[in-house]
Design a protein around this motif. Structure first.
Motif, mmCIF file in Angstrom:
data_model
loop_
_atom_site.group_PDB
_atom_site.id
_atom_site.type_symbol
_atom_site.label_atom_id
_atom_site.label_comp_id
_atom_site.label_asym_id
_atom_site.label_seq_id
_atom_site.Cartn_x
_atom_site.Cartn_y
_atom_site.Cartn_z
ATOM 1 N N SER A 72 57.093 -52.467 51.088
ATOM 2 C CA SER A 72 57.416 -52.169 52.615
ATOM 3 C C SER A 72 57.321 -50.466 52.658
ATOM 4 O O SER A 72 57.083 -50.027 53.856
ATOM 5 C CB SER A 72 58.550 -52.558 52.936
ATOM 6 O OG SER A 72 59.752 -52.166 52.326
ATOM 7 N N GLY A 124 53.029 -47.690 52.598
ATOM 8 C CA GLY A 124 52.321 -46.988 53.677
ATOM 9 C C GLY A 124 52.849 -45.437 53.928
ATOM 10 O O GLY A 124 52.057 -44.571 53.776
ATOM 11 N N VAL A 125 54.072 -45.481 54.219
ATOM 12 C CA VAL A 125 54.763 -44.274 54.485
ATOM 13 C C VAL A 125 54.773 -43.235 53.305
ATOM 14 O O VAL A 125 54.125 -42.001 53.490
ATOM 15 C CB VAL A 125 56.101 -44.459 54.727
ATOM 16 C CG1 VAL A 125 56.839 -42.922 54.748
ATOM 17 C CG2 VAL A 125 56.330 -45.011 56.017
ATOM 18 N N ARG A 174 50.973 -42.105 52.808
ATOM 19 C CA ARG A 174 50.445 -40.961 53.609
ATOM 20 C C ARG A 174 51.167 -39.768 53.530
ATOM 21 O O ARG A 174 50.607 -38.481 53.836
ATOM 22 C CB ARG A 174 50.733 -41.697 55.307
ATOM 23 C CG ARG A 174 49.736 -42.741 55.433
ATOM 24 C CD ARG A 174 49.807 -43.160 56.888
ATOM 25 N NE ARG A 174 51.202 -43.863 57.107
ATOM 26 C CZ ARG A 174 51.439 -45.291 56.937
ATOM 27 N NH1 ARG A 174 50.157 -46.031 56.543
ATOM 28 N NH2 ARG A 174 52.542 -45.776 57.305
ATOM 29 N N ARG A 194 46.029 -54.319 51.989
ATOM 30 C CA ARG A 194 45.060 -53.882 52.893
ATOM 31 C C ARG A 194 45.123 -54.902 54.230
ATOM 32 O O ARG A 194 44.771 -54.309 55.098
ATOM 33 C CB ARG A 194 43.680 -53.730 52.361
ATOM 34 C CG ARG A 194 43.384 -52.787 51.447
ATOM 35 C CD ARG A 194 42.090 -52.681 50.922
ATOM 36 N NE ARG A 194 41.519 -51.283 49.974
ATOM 37 C CZ ARG A 194 40.876 -51.302 49.201
ATOM 38 N NH1 ARG A 194 40.122 -52.508 48.645
ATOM 39 N NH2 ARG A 194 40.413 -50.367 48.680
ATOM 40 N N LYS A 224 49.199 -55.575 58.218
ATOM 41 C CA LYS A 224 48.967 -54.419 59.284
ATOM 42 C C LYS A 224 50.393 -53.908 59.187
ATOM 43 O O LYS A 224 50.616 -52.829 59.904
ATOM 44 C CB LYS A 224 48.931 -55.347 60.576
ATOM 45 C CG LYS A 224 47.456 -55.854 60.593
ATOM 46 C CD LYS A 224 47.204 -56.450 61.956
ATOM 47 C CE LYS A 224 45.800 -57.065 62.224
ATOM 48 N NZ LYS A 224 45.723 -57.753 63.524
ATOM 49 N N SER A 225 51.550 -54.453 58.964
ATOM 50 C CA SER A 225 52.820 -53.624 58.863
ATOM 51 C C SER A 225 53.031 -52.230 58.135
ATOM 52 O O SER A 225 53.707 -51.581 58.281
ATOM 53 C CB SER A 225 54.087 -54.560 58.431
ATOM 54 O OG SER A 225 53.849 -54.860 57.226
ATOM 55 N N LEU A 226 52.061 -52.339 57.024
ATOM 56 C CA LEU A 226 52.032 -50.848 56.212
ATOM 57 C C LEU A 226 51.295 -49.791 57.004
ATOM 58 O O LEU A 226 51.254 -48.477 56.577
ATOM 59 C CB LEU A 226 51.431 -51.252 54.950
ATOM 60 C CG LEU A 226 52.154 -52.555 54.016
ATOM 61 C CD1 LEU A 226 51.334 -52.592 53.019
ATOM 62 C CD2 LEU A 226 53.580 -51.808 53.844
ATOM 63 N N GLY A 227 50.502 -50.244 58.179
ATOM 64 C CA GLY A 227 49.683 -49.037 58.702
ATOM 65 C C GLY A 227 48.532 -48.574 57.634
ATOM 66 O O GLY A 227 48.065 -49.192 56.739
ATOM 67 N N ALA A 228 47.822 -47.711 57.993
ATOM 68 C CA ALA A 228 46.486 -47.144 57.113
ATOM 69 C C ALA A 228 46.931 -46.554 55.929
ATOM 70 O O ALA A 228 47.706 -45.728 55.704
ATOM 71 C CB ALA A 228 45.902 -46.191 58.167
ATOM 72 N N ILE A 229 46.139 -47.174 54.717
ATOM 73 C CA ILE A 229 46.470 -46.367 53.628
ATOM 74 C C ILE A 229 45.143 -45.966 53.119
ATOM 75 O O ILE A 229 44.079 -46.734 53.213
ATOM 76 C CB ILE A 229 46.874 -47.323 52.666
ATOM 77 C CG1 ILE A 229 48.259 -47.950 53.030
ATOM 78 C CG2 ILE A 229 47.109 -46.789 51.154
ATOM 79 C CD1 ILE A 229 48.960 -49.112 52.177
#
Length: 266
Positions: A63, A66-67, A70, A87, A90-95
């Motif tokens: 969880s 992603g943060v 980035r 990948r 969607k909850s992880l955002g862009a990586i």
């Protein structure tokens, strides 16, 4: 080598392992703020991590991925099916795709001074692994989220200096608890989680003269208690007539869901 848990449980997991020159994080299933605070307790920072080893894609293990990725651009190591699953979350955002490094079970790889051996575990995820990590002087392993163990698992956990091993649930608490039947069946099945009893039986097969510390990890909040896990695992070891060891021969502690563990220095 040193070894500590920032969080271990059904609500989030993050472990730190390393030596004087290289440290890695195993899973990032809690917030970046909690990870950084846990690192800071022992004078590390998240930015010090040379790699992030992912066991599998369930949210209590990724969880914060992603943060973390980035902000710190730490290389991420996972099996190809796990990466595909991450990948799609969607909850992880862009990586950044360039951060991902594909690993394969039973194929060693190195990060700095650490040799890392991923091995198969039985869990209801895309292609989950546990990790054995070694340097020139010490060997540790993190092994959670497995529905059962066999000789292959035992072989991968032999001759360790320290171990974090799953003791997820008390069978009786789970059976009489409020979980719906399909979830109980999943947890108790071959692709679920190790009970306290199974954890103790497995531990009794991998104890050796060199083990300095055993963490019991990934405890269920609803179906276990730290004292119950501790006492049940100790009882199983002491009852096993095939091992020459007693539980009192080793340091055994429970890794908390919410608190940073002691740091084991090997």
């Amino acid at each position: 080598m040193d070894f500590f848990s920032i969080a271990s449980g059904s609500s989030g997991n993050c472990i730190c392992v390393g030596d004087d020159s290289t440290h890695v994080m195993i899973d990032a299933g809690i917030s970046g703020k909690r990870i950084e605070a846990g690192m800071n307790k022992y004078d590390y920072t998240t930015a010090d991590m040379a790699g992030l080893l992912v066991t599998h894609e369930h949210s209590d293990h990724v969880s914060g991925l992603g943060v973390i990725s980035r902000k710190y651009h730490i290389p991420i190591y996972a099996t190809a099916p796990t990466i595909r699953a991450i990948r799609s979350m969607k909850s992880l955002g862009a990586i950044d795709d360039t951060l991902f490094h594909v690993i394969k079970p039973d194929e060693d790889f190195s990060i700095g001074s650490l040799n890392i051996h991923p091995f198969h575990i039985s869990h209801d995820a895309a292609n989950p692994v546990a990790y054995r990590i070694e340097n020139a002087n010490s060997k540790v392993a993190v092994c959670t989220d497995l529905g059962y163990y066999d000789g292959y698992i035992v072989d991968n956990l032999t001759n360790l200096d320290a171990l974090l091993l799953e003791a997820n649930h008390d069978i009786h608490m789970l059976e009489v608890g409020s979980y719906p039947y399909p979830l109980k069946k999943r947890i108790l099945g071959d692709y679920g989680h190790l009970s306290n009893e199974a954890s103790g039986k497995l531990l009794s097969q991998v104890l050796n003269d060199d083990i300095k510390h055993v963490f019991l990890g990934h405890l269920s909040h609803e179906n276990n208690y730290p004292d119950l896990a501790y006492e049940t695992v100790r009882l199983e070891v002491n009852m096993d007539e095939n091992t020459p060891y007693n539980a009192s021969d080793f340091n055994i502690t429970v890794a908390s869901r919410t608190e940073v563990s002691e740091r084991v220095i090997l």
